[in-house]
Design a protein around this motif. Structure first.
Motif, PDB file in Angstrom:
ATOM      1  N   LYS A 207      14.408   9.355 -42.829  1.00 25.77           N
ATOM      2  CA  LYS A 207      15.369  10.455 -42.776  1.00 25.77           C
ATOM      3  C   LYS A 207      16.710   9.866 -42.350  1.00 25.77           C
ATOM      4  CE  LYS A 207      16.340  14.803 -40.360  1.00 25.77           C
ATOM      5  NZ  LYS A 207      15.807  15.845 -39.443  1.00 25.77           N
ATOM      6  N   ARG A 208      17.737  10.041 -43.195  1.00 26.96           N
ATOM      7  CA  ARG A 208      19.006   9.353 -42.966  1.00 26.96           C
ATOM      8  C   ARG A 208      20.178  10.319 -43.168  1.00 26.96           C
ATOM      9  NH1 ARG A 208      18.864   4.024 -46.606  1.00 26.96           N
ATOM     10  NH2 ARG A 208      19.451   5.580 -48.154  1.00 26.96           N
ATOM     11  N   TYR A 209      21.156  10.214 -42.282  1.00 27.94           N
ATOM     12  CA  TYR A 209      22.369  11.018 -42.388  1.00 27.94           C
ATOM     13  C   TYR A 209      23.595  10.110 -42.350  1.00 27.94           C
ATOM     14  CZ  TYR A 209      19.742  15.318 -41.389  1.00 27.94           C
ATOM     15  OH  TYR A 209      18.874  16.373 -41.448  1.00 27.94           O
ATOM     16  N   SER A 210      24.675  10.596 -42.956  1.00 31.73           N
ATOM     17  CA  SER A 210      25.961   9.911 -42.827  1.00 31.73           C
ATOM     18  C   SER A 210      27.049  10.964 -42.639  1.00 31.73           C
ATOM     19  CB  SER A 210      26.269   9.057 -44.064  1.00 31.73           C
ATOM     20  OG  SER A 210      26.590   9.870 -45.178  1.00 31.73           O
ATOM     21  N   ALA A 211      28.144  10.550 -41.996  1.00 35.02           N
ATOM     22  CA  ALA A 211      29.262  11.467 -41.768  1.00 35.02           C
ATOM     23  C   ALA A 211      30.567  10.687 -41.773  1.00 35.02           C
ATOM     24  CB  ALA A 211      29.096  12.204 -40.440  1.00 35.02           C
ATOM     25  N   PRO A 254      13.204  13.949 -36.231  1.00 38.57           N
ATOM     26  CA  PRO A 254      14.529  13.380 -35.920  1.00 38.57           C
ATOM     27  C   PRO A 254      14.906  12.308 -36.945  1.00 38.57           C
ATOM     28  CG  PRO A 254      13.150  13.472 -33.953  1.00 38.57           C
ATOM     29  CD  PRO A 254      12.253  13.775 -35.116  1.00 38.57           C
ATOM     30  N   ALA A 255      16.193  12.101 -37.099  1.00 33.46           N
ATOM     31  CA  ALA A 255      16.677  11.115 -38.073  1.00 33.46           C
ATOM     32  C   ALA A 255      16.243   9.706 -37.676  1.00 33.46           C
ATOM     33  CB  ALA A 255      18.191  11.188 -38.179  1.00 33.46           C
ATOM     34  N   HIS A 256      16.041   8.887 -38.694  1.00 34.83           N
ATOM     35  CA  HIS A 256      15.733   7.469 -38.472  1.00 34.83           C
ATOM     36  C   HIS A 256      16.990   6.606 -38.543  1.00 34.83           C
ATOM     37  CE1 HIS A 256      11.880   9.116 -40.210  1.00 34.83           C
ATOM     38  NE2 HIS A 256      11.450   8.573 -39.090  1.00 34.83           N
ATOM     39  N   VAL A 257      17.984   7.069 -39.312  1.00 31.59           N
ATOM     40  CA  VAL A 257      19.221   6.296 -39.493  1.00 31.59           C
ATOM     41  C   VAL A 257      20.403   7.261 -39.482  1.00 31.59           C
ATOM     42  CG1 VAL A 257      20.502   4.698 -40.981  1.00 31.59           C
ATOM     43  CG2 VAL A 257      17.996   4.597 -40.923  1.00 31.59           C
ATOM     44  N   VAL A 258      21.471   6.878 -38.773  1.00 33.53           N
ATOM     45  CA  VAL A 258      22.718   7.658 -38.777  1.00 33.53           C
ATOM     46  C   VAL A 258      23.879   6.701 -39.010  1.00 33.53           C
ATOM     47  CG1 VAL A 258      24.299   9.111 -37.464  1.00 33.53           C
ATOM     48  CG2 VAL A 258      21.821   9.416 -37.204  1.00 33.53           C
ATOM     49  N   TRP A 259      24.618   6.935 -40.095  1.00 33.64           N
ATOM     50  CA  TRP A 259      25.835   6.173 -40.380  1.00 33.64           C
ATOM     51  C   TRP A 259      27.060   7.035 -40.073  1.00 33.64           C
ATOM     52  CZ3 TRP A 259      22.098   5.585 -44.488  1.00 33.64           C
ATOM     53  CH2 TRP A 259      21.640   4.271 -44.687  1.00 33.64           C
ATOM     54  N   LEU A 260      28.075   6.438 -39.490  1.00 26.57           N
ATOM     55  CA  LEU A 260      29.357   7.113 -39.297  1.00 26.57           C
ATOM     56  C   LEU A 260      30.468   6.241 -39.866  1.00 26.57           C
ATOM     57  CD1 LEU A 260      29.087   8.450 -35.618  1.00 26.57           C
ATOM     58  CD2 LEU A 260      28.512   9.641 -37.743  1.00 26.57           C
ATOM     59  N   TYR A 261      31.420   6.897 -40.520  1.00 28.37           N
ATOM     60  CA  TYR A 261      32.596   6.222 -41.064  1.00 28.37           C
ATOM     61  C   TYR A 261      33.816   6.859 -40.404  1.00 28.37           C
ATOM     62  CZ  TYR A 261      29.208   4.720 -44.552  1.00 28.37           C
ATOM     63  OH  TYR A 261      28.110   4.178 -45.165  1.00 28.37           O
ATOM     64  N   SER A 278      29.732   2.719 -38.111  1.00 21.94           N
ATOM     65  CA  SER A 278      28.647   2.524 -37.148  1.00 21.94           C
ATOM     66  C   SER A 278      27.323   2.899 -37.789  1.00 21.94           C
ATOM     67  CB  SER A 278      28.882   3.363 -35.889  1.00 21.94           C
ATOM     68  OG  SER A 278      28.699   4.745 -36.157  1.00 21.94           O
ATOM     69  N   CYS A 279      26.276   2.350 -37.223  1.00 25.46           N
ATOM     70  CA  CYS A 279      24.936   2.647 -37.726  1.00 25.46           C
ATOM     71  C   CYS A 279      23.944   2.613 -36.566  1.00 25.46           C
ATOM     72  CB  CYS A 279      24.521   1.631 -38.791  1.00 25.46           C
ATOM     73  SG  CYS A 279      22.876   1.947 -39.495  1.00 25.46           S
ATOM     74  N   TRP A 280      23.221   3.707 -36.412  1.00 26.52           N
ATOM     75  CA  TRP A 280      22.115   3.741 -35.457  1.00 26.52           C
ATOM     76  C   TRP A 280      20.820   3.775 -36.252  1.00 26.52           C
ATOM     77  CZ3 TRP A 280      18.233   7.405 -35.074  1.00 26.52           C
ATOM     78  CH2 TRP A 280      17.341   7.225 -34.003  1.00 26.52           C
ATOM     79  N   ILE A 281      19.864   2.939 -35.852  1.00 21.15           N
ATOM     80  CA  ILE A 281      18.566   2.871 -36.522  1.00 21.15           C
ATOM     81  C   ILE A 281      17.474   3.081 -35.482  1.00 21.15           C
ATOM     82  CG2 ILE A 281      17.024   1.467 -37.941  1.00 21.15           C
ATOM     83  CD1 ILE A 281      19.455  -0.140 -38.836  1.00 21.15           C
TER      84      ILE A 281
END
Length: 451
Positions: A207-211, A254-261, A278-281
């Motif tokens: 499960k992955r999100y980006s923002a 809950p998400a497994h990966v979150v990317w932020l730009y 940034s990236c949280w895994i």
């Protein structure tokens, strides 16, 4: 901290130095920089930049010109010793500074050594400084006259035209004004940011999100880190999904990966010139399913942050590369879209005839290859049209998507495509492309009407 040479912009308090390219430092600026006294000019300026206002006497008992814990490297506070050499040393050799380097080693748990000199730094001085840092297992930085000038200009201490210090009225002795922007942020105000876009980019195993975040361009790295920490934590627990199927797969997981730009302006977003990413895994995510990350990054509470080293130079370059006037841009893109849609409709008509059995595949291939030069030319135009005004950016992206789809239609029946895919596969790919083409036409119409 391991013994290594760090870049000057890796120090958070010095990060704005990236805004000043080395080529901007003229011989006149260097000449004036070399006239600075370390006690009266260099030391006070650097203390103001790092917000360390301790006054210490100079003399035989002095360990370093500045000893501070106010310096951060990639967000982490470092015990730092700084040696400064000003106008008294036109050439800085080992015999002039070795005794000071040796004193730096006596600082308990020193993590960063900085040697700043406005004179010509001789090889033996550099050698001994590097050896001293290695012996102390400390990171180190050498700031020569050019980097010193860049640093002081970036933080509004000296004039960018001639390198002379600004007085209390904000002018140098040649009358140039200090154009430094002073940003005031209320102490109790929480740093704000805008979320421009959030996406669910999950797949079957993660499960992955980006923002995309838009922040104040004058926020320090430390403020941006706090924003990243806050937004990442929020995104971990989001339950937005792009389709019901994805929602069924992941539900309340809950998400497994979150990317932020992180961008500092809308132009940054348009140009994909991020201040940082940034990236949280999730630590529990298997290695095979983890995204690849760039090598140069810092760690913040398990979040990996990559700062864009070229952010300021690229932002400056792109700001000078102005977009085309709206009417010029639209005239070109409207023409390209009209040609692409005409070609696409022609292809759809022929493929439908082929599917109905009234046109052989050989005739379809011949027809497609006859139109290929025209398609190649319009595809080239779609890739080289003028830079869009910000309000036309979405329309430009829709045009690019349309061009890519039409390009694929012709690719399937090119000599390479005929060798790559058997007839059954070509038929399938073409049907998929036609479906996407129809979606592209709707998007083109929608984005054009918004302008």
């Amino acid at each position: 901290m391991d013994c290594r040479l760090i870049e000057i912009f890796e120090i958070d308090e010095f990060s704005e130095v990236q805004r000043i390219p080395k080529m901007a430092i003229s011989e006149q600026i260097i000449q004036n920089i070399r006239s600075f006294d370390e006690e009266e000019v260099l030391e006070p300026f650097i203390q103001k930049i790092i917000h360390d206002y301790n006054k210490t006497p100079h003399g035989p008992t002095e360990i370093a010109d500045i000893i501070t814990t106010n310096i951060h490297v990639q967000g982490k506070k470092k015990v730092t010793g700084i040696v400064l050499k000003g106008k008294s040393f036109k050439k800085v050799s080992s015999r002039d500074v070795t005794h000071q380097f040796a004193k730096l080693r006596t600082i308990p748990n020193i993590e960063l050594m900085i040697f700043c000199a406005v004179g010509d730094i001789q090889d033996d001085a550099q050698r001994d400084f590097i050896q001293c840092a290695a012996d102390a297992r400390s990171a180190y930085l050498i700031i020569d006259a050019t980097d010193c000038a860049r640093l002081l200009i970036a933080y509004g201490k000296i004039c960018q035209h001639d390198g002379l210090p600004f007085d209390t009225s904000g002018k140098c002795s040649n009358g140039h004004k200090n154009n430094e922007l002073i940003l005031e942020i209320p102490v109790q105000e929480k740093p704000s940011y805008n979320v421009l876009k959030e996406e669910d980019v999950s797949h079957g195993v993660a499960k992955r999100y980006s923002a995309i975040l838009l922040t104040n361009p004058h926020y320090s790295r430390d403020i941006i880190r706090n924003i990243i920490r806050e937004k990442t934590e929020e995104m971990k627990h989001r339950e937005y999904y792009r389709t019901p199927r994805v929602e069924e797969r992941w539900g309340k997981t809950p998400a497994h990966v979150v990317w932020l730009y992180v961008a500092s302006s809308l132009e940054d977003v348009q140009n994909h010139n991020w201040r940082c990413t940034s990236c949280w895994i999730d630590p529990a995510l298997p290695e095979d399913f983890r995204p690849l990350l760039p090598g140069d990054r810092e760690i913040l509470d398990g979040i990996e942050i990559s700062w864009n080293k070229e952010y300021h130079p690229l932002a400056q370059y792109l700001s000078e590369d102005r977009s085309a006037p709206k009417e010029v841009y639209l005239r070109e893109v409207d023409t390209v879209c009209k040609i692409l849609i005409g070609l696409g409709n022609n292809v759809v008509e022929k493929f439908q005839a082929y599917s109905a059995g009234t046109l052989s595949e050989a005739d379809l291939i011949q027809h497609m290859q006859a139109l290929t030069p025209q398609e190649a030319e319009v595809s080239r135009r779609s890739r080289t049209h003028p830079r869009p005004p910000l309000e036309c950016d979405a329309y430009g992206n829709a045009c690019s998507n349309l061009s890519a789809t039409v390009d694929n239609m012709f690719l399937f029946y090119s000599p390479w495509g005929l060798e790559t895919w058997p007839q059954k596969n070509r038929d399938y790919l073409m049907r998929e492309a036609i479906e996407l083409f129809e979606e592209n036409k709707v998007a083109i119409d929608y984005e054009r009407k918004k302008i």
